[in-house]
Structure formats: C-alpha cells, structure tokens
Design an enzyme around this catalytic site. Structure first.
Site, PDB file in Angstrom:
ATOM      1  N   CYS A 140      14.748 -48.186 -23.190  1.00  0.00           N
ATOM      2  CA  CYS A 140      14.785 -46.745 -23.518  1.00  0.00           C
ATOM      3  C   CYS A 140      16.194 -46.198 -23.513  1.00  0.00           C
ATOM      4  CB  CYS A 140      13.906 -45.968 -22.546  1.00  0.00           C
ATOM      5  SG  CYS A 140      14.364 -46.222 -20.824  1.00  0.00           S
ATOM      6  N   GLU A 155       8.715 -39.479 -18.729  1.00  0.00           N
ATOM      7  CA  GLU A 155       9.920 -40.282 -18.941  1.00  0.00           C
ATOM      8  C   GLU A 155       9.802 -40.844 -20.353  1.00  0.00           C
ATOM      9  OE1 GLU A 155      12.474 -40.561 -17.015  1.00  0.00           O
ATOM     10  OE2 GLU A 155      11.802 -40.027 -15.008  1.00  0.00           O
TER      11      GLU A 155
HETATM   12  P1  NAD Z   1       3.681 -45.727 -25.664  1.00  0.00           P
HETATM   13  O1  NAD Z   1       3.911 -44.250 -25.574  1.00  0.00           O
HETATM   14  O2  NAD Z   1       3.113 -46.271 -26.905  1.00  0.00           O
HETATM   15  O3  NAD Z   1       2.692 -46.220 -24.479  1.00  0.00           O
HETATM   16  C1  NAD Z   1       2.917 -45.908 -23.129  1.00  0.00           C
HETATM   17  C2  NAD Z   1       1.595 -45.918 -22.383  1.00  0.00           C
HETATM   18  O4  NAD Z   1       0.748 -44.933 -22.960  1.00  0.00           O
HETATM   19  C3  NAD Z   1       0.838 -47.236 -22.439  1.00  0.00           C
HETATM   20  O5  NAD Z   1       0.309 -47.520 -21.168  1.00  0.00           O
HETATM   21  C4  NAD Z   1      -0.273 -46.982 -23.453  1.00  0.00           C
HETATM   22  O6  NAD Z   1      -1.463 -47.668 -23.172  1.00  0.00           O
HETATM   23  C5  NAD Z   1      -0.511 -45.484 -23.322  1.00  0.00           C
HETATM   24  N1  NAD Z   1      -0.930 -44.873 -24.592  1.00  0.00           N
HETATM   25  C6  NAD Z   1      -0.603 -45.277 -25.847  1.00  0.00           C
HETATM   26  N2  NAD Z   1      -1.164 -44.460 -26.771  1.00  0.00           N
HETATM   27  C7  NAD Z   1      -1.857 -43.524 -26.079  1.00  0.00           C
HETATM   28  C8  NAD Z   1      -2.669 -42.410 -26.460  1.00  0.00           C
HETATM   29  N3  NAD Z   1      -2.870 -42.110 -27.735  1.00  0.00           N
HETATM   30  N4  NAD Z   1      -3.233 -41.671 -25.489  1.00  0.00           N
HETATM   31  C9  NAD Z   1      -3.032 -41.964 -24.183  1.00  0.00           C
HETATM   32  N5  NAD Z   1      -2.288 -43.016 -23.775  1.00  0.00           N
HETATM   33  C10 NAD Z   1      -1.702 -43.792 -24.691  1.00  0.00           C
HETATM   34  O7  NAD Z   1       5.086 -46.384 -25.295  1.00  0.00           O
HETATM   35  P2  NAD Z   1       5.475 -47.905 -25.300  1.00  0.00           P
HETATM   36  O8  NAD Z   1       5.462 -48.390 -26.712  1.00  0.00           O
HETATM   37  O9  NAD Z   1       4.686 -48.657 -24.285  1.00  0.00           O
HETATM   38  O10 NAD Z   1       6.983 -47.834 -24.764  1.00  0.00           O
HETATM   39  C11 NAD Z   1       8.058 -47.535 -25.593  1.00  0.00           C
HETATM   40  C12 NAD Z   1       8.486 -46.094 -25.470  1.00  0.00           C
HETATM   41  O11 NAD Z   1       8.653 -45.734 -24.114  1.00  0.00           O
HETATM   42  C13 NAD Z   1       9.837 -45.835 -26.129  1.00  0.00           C
HETATM   43  O12 NAD Z   1       9.832 -44.578 -26.758  1.00  0.00           O
HETATM   44  C14 NAD Z   1      10.785 -45.823 -24.951  1.00  0.00           C
HETATM   45  O13 NAD Z   1      12.002 -45.140 -25.183  1.00  0.00           O
HETATM   46  C15 NAD Z   1       9.951 -45.177 -23.909  1.00  0.00           C
HETATM   47  N6  NAD Z   1      10.416 -45.526 -22.577  1.00  0.00           N
HETATM   48  C16 NAD Z   1      10.974 -44.568 -21.802  1.00  0.00           C
HETATM   49  C17 NAD Z   1      11.457 -44.901 -20.549  1.00  0.00           C
HETATM   50  C18 NAD Z   1      12.081 -43.885 -19.638  1.00  0.00           C
HETATM   51  O14 NAD Z   1      12.244 -44.213 -18.464  1.00  0.00           O
HETATM   52  N7  NAD Z   1      12.426 -42.695 -20.096  1.00  0.00           N
HETATM   53  C19 NAD Z   1      11.359 -46.213 -20.108  1.00  0.00           C
HETATM   54  C20 NAD Z   1      10.772 -47.164 -20.935  1.00  0.00           C
HETATM   55  C21 NAD Z   1      10.297 -46.811 -22.164  1.00  0.00           C
END
Ligand code: NAD
Length: 478
Positions: A254, A220
């Site tokens: 998002c 997602e």
């Molecule tokens: P992110 O991708 O930075 O982090 C998400 C999760 O991944 C966190 O738990 C984090 O600890 C982990 N993570 C971060 N870097 C990682 C790595 N290198 N390796 C493995 N795991 C890692 O996202 P965010 O900043 O928490 O959220 C914002 C993003 O999420 C935006 O792009 C937003 O559009 C998207 N989002 C999508 C939805 C949806 O339902 N489609 C909902 C909410 C947010």
C-alpha cells in the site's frame, strides 16, 4: 460463491459468535493491564515459535520469500507486541485534566475504556501482519475481536484460524474465513469498532455498513503514493530506495511509491541507477528474474490480468517500457517494469497500480509536479528526495498525505512511535502503538463534583434580574 444453505450456516455462526463476544466485551471493561498483556505475550510467543509455519503459508500463497516474510510480516507484529508490552500500563492510566477557575471544586479525567466488540477485516497483500497487528491493538485496548482474513491468501487465512484457535476462547477472539459474503454478513452486525484494511472502493462499502449502526471505523486504505525527486537529490540513493520499496512483495504494497516525478534532465541517469538496483536485487549471473528466490509473484490470475491491462493501456497511449516488461502468465509473474513517456490519461496514472510497474513522469518545474499531485486524491504516503531541507519543507507544506517521508521510502511504517494511516481517500483514523490503542478505546470524559453542590446552581431558572446581570458579567470574562 456460497450456496444459500452455506450462507445460512455462516450467518448463524456469525450471529452466535457476535452475541458471545458482545456479552464478554462488557466484562472486559474491568480488564487489567496484566490480563491484556497476558494475551499479547502469548500471541507473541506463538509467532516466535511458529515462524516457519508463517513463512511456509505465505510462500504457498504467492511465493513470498521467507526473509521478506520475516521483515514484513513477522517483525512488524513482534515490534507492535513489544511496544504494547512496554507501554500499555502508561497508556491505560486515566489522565488528570486541568481545572479552569469556573470548574473549581471538580475533578476531571480522561479514561480509556475498551470500545467493546470489534471486527478486523484484513487484505491479502500483507495478510498476516495486517490481520494480527490490529489484533494486538484490539487486545491492548481490552476489546474482543472477530478477525476476517483475506480469502485470496487461503494458506495464511488457515494459519491465522489455527493460531487464534490455539490461543483464544471464541468469546475473546475468533476467526471467520471467507470472501465478500462473509464480510457482508459480519458488517451487518452492530460492532463497537470496525478496523478495515483494503481498497478505497471497499472502504466506502464498509463505511456505509458501519453508518447503519453508527459503528466507529478505522479505514486503512490505499492510493497513489508519489515519489518526487528534486533537482538536487542524490539520484543513486533515491533510485535504490524507490526500486527496493516498489518491487518488494512484487509491487503489492500500500505504501510503495506508485509513480515517480523527476526533472527531465535527471531522468536518464535515474533510470540507469534503477536498472542497476533491480539487477543487483533480483538477477544473479545470467539467470533471469524469474529464477530469483527473492522476487514474489502477483497474488492471482485476476490481479495478473489487471496489471497486464494497465501495461497494455499505457503502451497503447504512448508509454515506452524502459526496463523489464517480460511476463510469465502461468506463474503470475511480471518482471519489475519501468515505464517512461507517461501522460495523465493513462490508467497507470489514474488507478492505484498495486503491482510491479513504475511509471516515471518528468517535470520542468517542481510546482507543475506538485499541482498534479494535488489534483489526485490525497495519498497514503508521499516521498520527497532532495538535499535541501527547504525544498523538502516546501513539498511537504504544499501537499497533503497520510505520511510524508524525506529521502527514504516506507520506513515510517516500521517506526513504533509514529501514527500510521491515510487521509480522506487513503484512510480514516490511525494505527500502530498508542494510536492503535486509541482507535479501539473510547476516550471517556469523567467529571466528579467534589464540593457537594452544583457550582452552576446560581444559574438555574428562574432568570431574575440579578441572575441576568451575573450571566452578562460572566460572558464578559470570555
Ligand atoms: P479489498 O478492499 O479488495 O479487500 C479487503 C478485504 O475486504 C478482504 O478481506 C475482502 O474479503 C473484503 N472485501 C472485498 N470486497 C468486499 C465487499 N464488497 N464487501 C465487504 N468486504 C469486502 O483489498 P485487497 O485487494 O485485499 O488489498 C489491496 C488494497 O488494500 C489496496 O488498495 C491497498 O493499497 C490497500 N491496503 C492498504 C493498507 C494500509 O495499511 N493502508 C495496507 C494494505 C493494503
């Protein structure tokens, strides 16, 4: 950053949890609807009886208003739980499949078997909803789950750990807290399903790690969701809905409209309506927006700086701040900010903004706007505003997005019967209701031969002349 010793400890904890859940997941293949709903009902009761704790955790993390927590964190989880409670028995039932003539004597079914041990990685922007919502689906499908909340919202992460600890044995559901290191250790394990919500950039890392074990994924992700306003749209209505969804959660949503496309001739009245909408939502009397109890903050300094950089880049490339622009760095606050005189070279038109900045682009004809949308990666949502159903249909047919919404914003997320998710860059797989149930289930083909001999036996070798003729005859049938 964790020390080597801490990483070793975390690794052995994850190894133990994984083995425990993997073993338990096999016994869950026989779990009944009653058992699965038992978990979901207890979870629902916990949420209802700890509403205030959830509100407080989110307020502590980024001053999220209590009512916004009710609407966007608690309600979606309760609604998902209720939907599972009402429908799971039906979804779990094996489905009898039709029998074509060539399969006479057989019985075919699709059965829904739990995938097994699942991992749920959640983001920070709706940190409760996006960790617990997918958990409802995992439990409904009969899977075990390790939940990894975001490290950026530590109060909510701690609350989720407490909640899961009070509700479940570790063999069923467990929480692993932490950042990238914890995520990567978890991702190295051969889970049966991985449900990730986050950015497209991390989504790619997750998918690569999953490929190592051919673990199935639900991703997602995010992206730039456009709001396209047509010549004949109700501008006031569009402005109110766009402003409300864009500045909800301080733009950190998002499915928020990332940018707006509007006919040149309609820009100024639209901006006036947006300004009125912002004032009416967040300004009371002479008080500034920073005094509003209904406006959250940017989650942390790193994201505040990222958003301010987007604003600075746009200004340097000729954008004008039409509304807002005031910031208070010590509070990670940027007012709802609307930019005009936008061009595609600006970072605000190249990256997902994920903050309270709304660029308003003008167009001379709709096809121009659609061409620009189609040059960018496919968005998570696309919003179209028009009084003509023909124009709406045209916009939807000419574009590809995870969801297309006419004359509203973000409402599809709350609709229990609709699939939620992106397409390509904005996501893979769907969640919510039956779609979430299916993501965590293996749709197994089950075929029973019931007449005691193999109908295909006459086709076994050796291929003598009579068999060849029969096979040729069979091919003509199709
Ligand atoms: P992110 O991708 O930075 O982090 C998400 C999760 O991944 C966190 O738990 C984090 O600890 C982990 N993570 C971060 N870097 C990682 C790595 N290198 N390796 C493995 N795991 C890692 O996202 P965010 O900043 O928490 O959220 C914002 C993003 O999420 C935006 O792009 C937003 O559009 C998207 N989002 C999508 C939805 C949806 O339902 N489609 C909902 C909410 C947010």
């Amino acid at each position: 950053m964790l020390l080597n010793q801490e990483i070793d400890l975390l690794e052995s904890k994850i190894d133990k949890l994984f083995d425990l859940q993997k073993r338990h997941s096999i016994s869950l293949r026989k779990s009944t609807v009653h058992e699965r709903l038992g978990h979901i009902k207890r979870l629902r009761e916990w949420v209802l009886s700890h509403k205030e704790d959830i509100q407080k955790a989110l307020y502590a993390d980024y001053r999220k208003p209590y009512t916004e927590t009710d609407i966007t964190e608690i309600y979606p989880v309760l609604s998902e739980a209720k939907h599972f409670i009402s429908n799971l028995a039906h979804w779990m039932k094996s489905k009898r499949m039709p029998t074509p003539l060539t399969f006479l004597g057989t019985k075919a079914q699709t059965q829904y078997e739990p995938k097994g041990a699942s991992l749920i990685i959640a983001p920070w922007n709706y940190p409760f909803n996006l960790a617990i919502g997918p958990l409802v689906a995992a439990l409904g499908a009969g899977c075990t789950a390790i939940v990894k909340p975001s490290e950026m919202t530590p109060h909510t992460s701690a609350l989720i750990r407490r909640m899961i600890g009070e509700l479940f044995d570790e063999q069923m559901v467990a929480v692993v807290e932490g950042g990238v290191e914890a995520s990567q250790l978890l991702l190295s394990k051969p889970f049966d399903h991985l449900f990730f919500t986050g950015s497209p950039a991390v989504g790619k890392i997750v998918m690569k790690a999953a490929a190592e074990h051919l673990t199935s994924v639900t991703l997602e992700l995010g992206g730039k969701s456009p709001a396209i306003i047509a010549e004949d749209a109700n501008l006031k209505d569009a402005a109110e809905k766009i402003a409300a969804t864009k500045f909800l959660n301080c733009g950190q949503t998002c499915i928020a409209p990332d940018y707006v496309f509007i006919p040149n001739s309609k820009r100024d009245p639209f901006l006036q309506y947006v300004k009125e909408a912002i004032d009416s939502m967040y300004k009371s009397g002479k008080k500034g927006i920073e005094k509003s109890p209904d406006y959250s903050r940017i989650v942390n300094e790193r994201h505040f700086n990222r958003i301010m950089h987007l604003l600075q880049d746009a200004s340097e490339k000729g954008a004008k701040i039409e509304i807002g622009g005031k910031s208070i760095p010590e509070e990670n606050l940027l007012e709802p900010t609307v930019l005009v005189d936008i061009n595609p070279t600006m970072l605000v038109m190249q990256e997902e903004i994920f903050g309270p900045i709304l660029p308003v682009m003008v167009y001379e004809n709709l096809e121009q706007a659609l061409a620009l949308v189609n040059e960018m990666p496919k968005p998570l949502a696309l919003y179209a505003f028009s009084n003509s159903s023909r124009t709406i249909r045209h916009i939807f047919e000419q574009t590809s997005s995870g969801a297309s919404v006419a004359n509203d914003c973000a409402l599809h997320f709350l609709h229990p019967e609709l699939p939620f998710g992106g397409v390509n860059n904005s996501g893979i797989g769907k969640s919510h209701g039956v779609f979430g149930f299916l993501e965590f289930s293996n749709q197994k083909a089950v075929l029973e031969q019931r007449i005691g001999f193999t109908a295909a036996k006459p086709l076994f070798p050796p291929y003598n002349m009579a068999k060849k003729k029969m096979i040729e005859g069979l091919l003509k049938w199709f």
